[in-house]
Motif scaffolding. Structure first.
Motif, mmCIF file in Angstrom:
data_model
loop_
_atom_site.group_PDB
_atom_site.id
_atom_site.type_symbol
_atom_site.label_atom_id
_atom_site.label_comp_id
_atom_site.label_asym_id
_atom_site.label_seq_id
_atom_site.Cartn_x
_atom_site.Cartn_y
_atom_site.Cartn_z
ATOM 1 N N TYR A 34 9.990 28.438 50.578
ATOM 2 C CA TYR A 34 8.671 28.296 51.202
ATOM 3 C C TYR A 34 8.284 26.825 51.272
ATOM 4 N N LEU A 35 7.835 26.398 52.439
ATOM 5 C CA LEU A 35 7.421 25.019 52.641
ATOM 6 C C LEU A 35 5.934 24.959 52.971
ATOM 7 N N CYS A 36 5.200 24.138 52.235
ATOM 8 C CA CYS A 36 3.777 23.944 52.516
ATOM 9 C C CYS A 36 3.531 22.470 52.805
ATOM 10 N N ARG A 37 2.319 22.160 53.229
ATOM 11 C CA ARG A 37 1.989 20.790 53.640
ATOM 12 C C ARG A 37 0.498 20.555 53.451
ATOM 13 N N ASP A 38 0.124 19.310 53.281
ATOM 14 C CA ASP A 38 -1.292 18.955 53.175
ATOM 15 C C ASP A 38 -2.028 19.590 54.360
ATOM 16 N N PRO A 39 -3.048 20.399 54.094
ATOM 17 C CA PRO A 39 -3.733 21.116 55.171
ATOM 18 C C PRO A 39 -4.353 20.202 56.223
ATOM 19 N N LYS A 40 -4.680 18.978 55.862
ATOM 20 C CA LYS A 40 -5.263 18.062 56.841
ATOM 21 C C LYS A 40 -4.229 17.702 57.908
ATOM 22 N N ASP A 41 -2.987 17.497 57.479
ATOM 23 C CA ASP A 41 -1.912 17.235 58.441
ATOM 24 C C ASP A 41 -1.554 18.500 59.213
ATOM 25 N N GLN A 92 -12.444 19.804 49.631
ATOM 26 C CA GLN A 92 -13.310 20.584 48.745
ATOM 27 C C GLN A 92 -13.066 22.080 48.896
ATOM 28 N N ILE A 93 -12.884 22.522 50.150
ATOM 29 C CA ILE A 93 -12.596 23.936 50.386
ATOM 30 C C ILE A 93 -11.286 24.322 49.708
ATOM 31 N N LEU A 94 -10.277 23.479 49.897
ATOM 32 C CA LEU A 94 -8.964 23.783 49.316
ATOM 33 C C LEU A 94 -9.021 23.786 47.793
ATOM 34 N N GLU A 95 -9.726 22.809 47.226
ATOM 35 C CA GLU A 95 -9.843 22.744 45.769
ATOM 36 C C GLU A 95 -10.505 24.004 45.229
ATOM 37 N N GLN A 96 -11.531 24.466 45.923
ATOM 38 C CA GLN A 96 -12.232 25.675 45.498
ATOM 39 C C GLN A 96 -11.332 26.905 45.617
ATOM 40 N N LYS A 97 -10.620 27.016 46.724
ATOM 41 C CA LYS A 97 -9.773 28.183 46.966
ATOM 42 C C LYS A 97 -8.575 28.227 46.012
ATOM 43 N N LEU A 98 -8.050 27.055 45.641
ATOM 44 C CA LEU A 98 -6.868 27.008 44.774
ATOM 45 C C LEU A 98 -7.220 26.895 43.298
ATOM 46 N N SER A 99 -8.511 26.871 42.990
ATOM 47 C CA SER A 99 -8.963 26.695 41.610
ATOM 48 C C SER A 99 -8.345 27.735 40.673
ATOM 49 N N GLY A 100 -7.777 27.241 39.588
ATOM 50 C CA GLY A 100 -7.193 28.129 38.584
ATOM 51 C C GLY A 100 -5.776 28.572 38.879
ATOM 52 N N SER A 101 -5.239 28.198 40.045
ATOM 53 C CA SER A 101 -3.889 28.650 40.406
ATOM 54 C C SER A 101 -2.794 27.732 39.870
ATOM 55 N N GLY A 102 -3.174 26.488 39.560
ATOM 56 C CA GLY A 102 -2.171 25.521 39.126
ATOM 57 C C GLY A 102 -1.562 24.748 40.279
ATOM 58 N N LEU A 103 -1.932 25.095 41.502
ATOM 59 C CA LEU A 103 -1.412 24.413 42.681
ATOM 60 C C LEU A 103 -2.404 23.356 43.129
ATOM 61 N N THR A 104 -1.911 22.145 43.380
ATOM 62 C CA THR A 104 -2.774 21.062 43.828
ATOM 63 C C THR A 104 -2.002 20.190 44.806
ATOM 64 N N PHE A 105 -2.745 19.499 45.668
ATOM 65 C CA PHE A 105 -2.113 18.574 46.595
ATOM 66 C C PHE A 105 -2.390 17.130 46.203
ATOM 67 N N ASN A 106 -2.974 16.925 45.038
ATOM 68 C CA ASN A 106 -3.279 15.573 44.587
ATOM 69 C C ASN A 106 -2.121 14.935 43.838
ATOM 70 N N VAL A 107 -1.259 15.774 43.273
ATOM 71 C CA VAL A 107 -0.093 15.258 42.555
ATOM 72 C C VAL A 107 1.127 16.023 43.041
ATOM 73 N N PRO A 108 2.303 15.400 43.015
ATOM 74 C CA PRO A 108 3.510 16.082 43.480
ATOM 75 C C PRO A 108 3.933 17.170 42.520
ATOM 76 N N LEU A 109 4.680 18.128 43.031
ATOM 77 C CA LEU A 109 5.240 19.159 42.171
ATOM 78 C C LEU A 109 6.204 18.518 41.188
ATOM 79 N N PRO A 110 6.282 19.025 39.955
ATOM 80 C CA PRO A 110 7.196 18.436 38.983
ATOM 81 C C PRO A 110 8.648 18.595 39.418
ATOM 82 N N SER A 111 9.421 17.547 39.233
ATOM 83 C CA SER A 111 10.844 17.585 39.562
ATOM 84 C C SER A 111 11.650 17.807 38.296
ATOM 85 N N ILE A 112 12.704 18.592 38.402
ATOM 86 C CA ILE A 112 13.605 18.814 37.270
ATOM 87 C C ILE A 112 14.824 17.943 37.480
ATOM 88 N N ARG A 113 14.928 16.896 36.719
ATOM 89 C CA ARG A 113 16.024 15.921 36.900
ATOM 90 C C ARG A 113 17.236 16.295 36.071
#
Length: 352
Positions: free
Chosen positions: A163-170, A331-352
């Motif tokens: 699954y691929l997602c993207r910043d909703p503004k883009d 703000q809408i996205l932050e509210q909708k994703l609240s508590g899910s652990g998903l955010t667009f402010n920081v990258p997903l953790p990478s497993i090196r």
């Protein structure tokens, strides 16, 4: 001379196709949805109907219903899923190249003469055609269908899903440009002048193809959290920033890992170069070719291939949205994703 068994196979497939196309149960279901849900017009100036919590144009809704009933995954099939305009064209090319990596340098590579959308069919669109556009025995299909509406055959099969997602503004800006470029014939002439402000309001209300956007995200995010071995959740921004790492990660996840010898020979970089925006957008097929959307095997709308290539940049929304619009959507996205652990402010953790 064709063998009797071969003839029987052709007859069986033809009968199955005809039964599939004339499915009265699905036709009645469509009528029920259309009569019970008042169609609303989104940014594409076309009626959208709500099905299982998501808004769909009629053609996509029909394809979803048919896929739910008839789609049967191949063994070890990979499902590429995304919200529209999240980088699907690029990811299709990358995964197709990964699964055919031994042919990446060949001049006959399909990605040099065909758009990735022709190489990797959409379940809800191309699946309805009586014959696939390209059959290379590559068990790879794509979809924009929400996780909750995926055919149960996919969920029960254990197929790997990327699954691929993207910043909703883009996503919003890309969708606005795409719709204006696609629907510029007489029937949809009003689309050419639709203000971005109107498209923004529709998007914030969830009135977009496969919207609401955040619900689409959350469905796959939660499923990937529960079954990380089956669903790989990617961000477009991460894929752009660390393409080599994620190409290898995807290859490992879907069962097509690169050997040390292949990495030493630069196969990973060859795939990245082949599928780069600069290379794909400059190909003759991308500049002058076209594809068709189909409805029950009948061509209904042509789309020029260059429509799928605009910039491919991260953060281009800054050139279109006001600060206030960006803040409101964040703000809408932050509210909708609240508590899910998903955010667009920081990258997903990478497993090196």
């Amino acid at each position: 001379m064709e063998s009797s068994s071969s003839k029987m196979s052709h007859v069986s497939k033809r009968n199955e196709s005809e039964e599939y196309r004339s499915d009265s149960e699905i036709d009645n279901k469509l009528k029920e949805i259309m009569s019970s849900v008042l169609g609303k017009k989104g940014a594409a100036v076309t009626d959208l109907y709500q099905y299982e919590g998501f808004w769909c144009p009629l053609a996509r809704l029909e394809g979803t219903l048919r896929a739910q009933k008839h789609f049967k995954p191949q063994p070890n099939q990979v499902i590429l899923s995304s919200f529209p305009k999240s980088g699907t064209t690029w990811l299709k090319a990358l995964i197709f190249a990964i699964m055919t990596q031994s042919h990446v340098s060949e001049p006959t590579n399909p990605l040099l003469t065909r758009l990735s959308h022709e190489c990797v069919p959409f379940i809800e669109f191309d699946f309805r055609s009586s014959s696939p556009k390209l059959n290379l025995d590559v068990p790879l299909v794509a979809t924009h269908i929400s996780y909750t509406s995926l055919p149960k055959s996919i969920i029960n099969s254990g197929c790997k899903i990327v699954y691929l997602c993207r910043d909703p503004k883009d996503v919003l800006v890309s969708t606005w440009h795409f719709i204006r470029k696609v629907l510029v014939n007489e029937e949809f002439s009003a689309v050419r002048d639709i203000p971005l402000e109107d498209a923004f309001e529709f998007f914030c209300q969830g009135l977009s193809f496969c919207g609401p956007y955040w619900d689409h995200l959350l469905g796959y995010w939660r499923a990937s959290s529960e079954s990380p071995e089956r669903i790989l959740f990617l961000k477009y921004e991460d894929l752009k920033n660390e393409t080599g790492y994620w190409v290898k990660k995807i290859a490992q996840f879907i069962g097509y890992p690169f050997s040390l010898e292949e990495e030493d020979k630069g196969v990973v970089q060859k795939i990245i170069d082949l599928c780069s925006f600069e290379n794909m957008s400059s190909l003759e097929v991308s500049k002058n070719g076209m594809i068709w959307l189909e409805k029950n095997g009948v061509n209904t709308m042509e789309i020029k291939n260059n429509t799928f290539f605009r910039k491919g940049k991260v953060g281009d929304w800054k050139n279109h949205l006001t600060h206030e619009m960006a803040m409101q959507l964040d703000q809408i996205l932050e509210q909708k994703l609240s508590g899910s652990g998903l955010t667009f402010n920081v990258p997903l953790p990478s497993i090196r």
